[in-house]
Design an enzyme around this catalytic site. Structure first.
Site, PDB file in Angstrom:
ATOM      1  N   LYS A   8     -13.216  -7.524  -7.825  1.00  9.90           N
ATOM      2  CA  LYS A   8     -13.763  -7.773  -6.491  1.00  9.90           C
ATOM      3  C   LYS A   8     -15.254  -8.069  -6.617  1.00  9.90           C
ATOM      4  O   LYS A   8     -16.015  -7.270  -7.178  1.00  9.90           O
ATOM      5  CB  LYS A   8     -13.546  -6.567  -5.572  1.00  9.90           C
ATOM      6  CG  LYS A   8     -12.120  -6.365  -5.077  1.00  9.90           C
ATOM      7  CD  LYS A   8     -12.120  -5.316  -3.966  1.00  9.90           C
ATOM      8  CE  LYS A   8     -10.739  -5.185  -3.313  1.00  9.90           C
ATOM      9  NZ  LYS A   8      -9.891  -4.202  -4.010  1.00  9.90           N
ATOM     10  N   LYS A  40       0.843  -1.188   0.000  1.00  7.02           N
ATOM     11  CA  LYS A  40       0.000   0.000   0.000  1.00  7.02           C
ATOM     12  C   LYS A  40       0.882   1.242   0.000  1.00  7.02           C
ATOM     13  O   LYS A  40       1.834   1.343   0.789  1.00  7.02           O
ATOM     14  CB  LYS A  40      -0.911   0.018   1.229  1.00  7.02           C
ATOM     15  CG  LYS A  40      -1.918  -1.121   1.289  1.00  7.02           C
ATOM     16  CD  LYS A  40      -3.016  -0.950   0.261  1.00  7.02           C
ATOM     17  CE  LYS A  40      -4.095  -2.005   0.421  1.00  7.02           C
ATOM     18  NZ  LYS A  40      -5.208  -1.812  -0.542  1.00  7.02           N
TER      19      LYS A  40
END
Length: 369
Positions: A262, A163
């Site tokens: 997703k 991240k």
């Protein structure tokens, strides 16, 4: 099948280690678990919404409200011959994809259990091991970052997602590449940058990344296409992919070369399958993304990861990377270094560990006809 009862539960479980993204830090994770019942049989879905409206406008609380007030009454009034119908039942509801997906996934699970067929087989996948990647959040020091990365390497994961955000991007990437020059590395920005950062982000080519994920906010396809034209590094899109129509625009505009798919973000399994097929036809590879799913969602993701166009390592790592305990009786485990495989039992494969679910449940609602 006719759904006669829907049960909503909030479940909060401590994390194995704290996790930070660009917005906040977590030491525990709360999920909305949906159960659909038909003639004494149950199917389960896990809502992917978070507690905060930063990744997406939906939260677990808005999903609870929308399911209870709008979606559940629709589902309780219909006969379901195939789970593909569920998305059509909700088609006049604008948005609220994560709420819709939770119910749809529960119906897929119930249907698989009634038919005696595992989920991966229902959706056209195959029983095979799939490559898993590890996600590593924002750390307070480079030493902590390297320590977690080293452990993930020892576990054999095939790709490492880091991240990033302004102030935590170049330095950690340089540190990782100095220590591990050849590992498969993905940098995920979660839309942290603006189109004015195109030249800055284009310089990330020097890090030899597998891809740069979602550099800009979702509704910036033209700007993202400009960045992709200036980079050799593939751009992967996540938050920008909500529907098949989004994928068609991405293909036409040549916005990105990889899609993070997703299930919750696109409204369920049926739309995910359509997106998978469109990407396959366009030659765009896919990996299955995740949002710290517990066992129900994690096994569902693994089933989707067995589809043939899922060619990049997916976010389907072992349960114990994230949670201290599971709410299913079969935690996701590695079957080989960095590899997981679906369950062969009906539906998503495992069963609910009621002792753990009841221990960590914070709220429950039962909705009947």
């Amino acid at each position: 099948m006719n759904i006669d009862t829907i049960v909503l539960r909030f479940v909060k479980i401590p994390l194995h280690r704290p996790f930070s993204n660009r917005w906040e830090r977590f030491e525990e994770w709360t999920k909305l678990i949906v159960e659909v019942q038909s003639e004494g049989r149950s199917g389960y879905g896990e809502c992917t919404a978070m507690e905060t409206p930063y990744y997406n406008y939906e939260t677990i609380e808005t999903c609870w409200l929308v399911i209870q007030r709008y979606l559940a009454p629709i589902l309780l009034d219909r006969t379901i011959d195939c789970p593909n119908q569920v998305a059509d039942f909700f088609s006049h509801i604008r948005g609220h994809y994560e709420a819709r997906a939770a119910l749809e996934c529960a119906c897929w699970d119930l249907y698989g259990r009634i038919q005696g067929v595992p989920l991966y087989q229902l959706i056209g996948g195959e029983f095979r091991p799939v490559k898993s990647g590890a996600t590593i959040g924002v750390h307070q020091s480079k030493e902590e970052l390297i320590g977690e990365l080293q452990q993930a390497l020892e576990d054999g994961y095939h790709r490492f997602k880091i991240k990033i955000k302004r102030g935590w991007d170049v330095e950690p990437l340089e540190t990782i590449r100095a220590a591990f020059p050849d590992i498969g590395l993905l940098a995920d920005a979660n839309g942290a940058y603006s189109p004015s950062d195109i030249s800055y982000l284009a310089s990330f080519d020097r890090f030899n990344l597998m891809c740069l994920e979602q550099p800009f906010p979702p509704r910036t396809l033209y700007e993202t296409a400009k960045l992709q034209a200036q980079m050799t590094t593939p751009i992967a899109l996540d938050e920008a992919v909500v529907s098949l129509e989004d994928v068609r625009q991405i293909i036409e505009l040549k916005v990105a070369r990889i899609v993070n798919l997703k299930i919750g973000r696109v409204g369920g399994i049926s739309e995910a399958l359509r997106i998978h097929d469109a990407c396959k036809e366009a030659g765009i590879p896919i990996f299955i993304g995740a949002k710290y799913e517990m066992g129900i969602g994690r096994w569902t993701n693994i089933a989707l990861a067995t589809l043939d166009n899922v060619t990049y390592p997916s976010d389907v790592s072992a349960s114990n990377r994230y949670f201290r305990q599971e709410i299913v009786n079969d935690a996701v485990e590695l079957v080989a270094p960095g590899m997981v495989q679906p369950m062969e039992q009906p539906g998503f494969g495992s069963t609910i560990c009621w002792e753990n679910l009841n221990q960590y449940m914070t709220q429950e609602a039962v909705i009947r006809r």
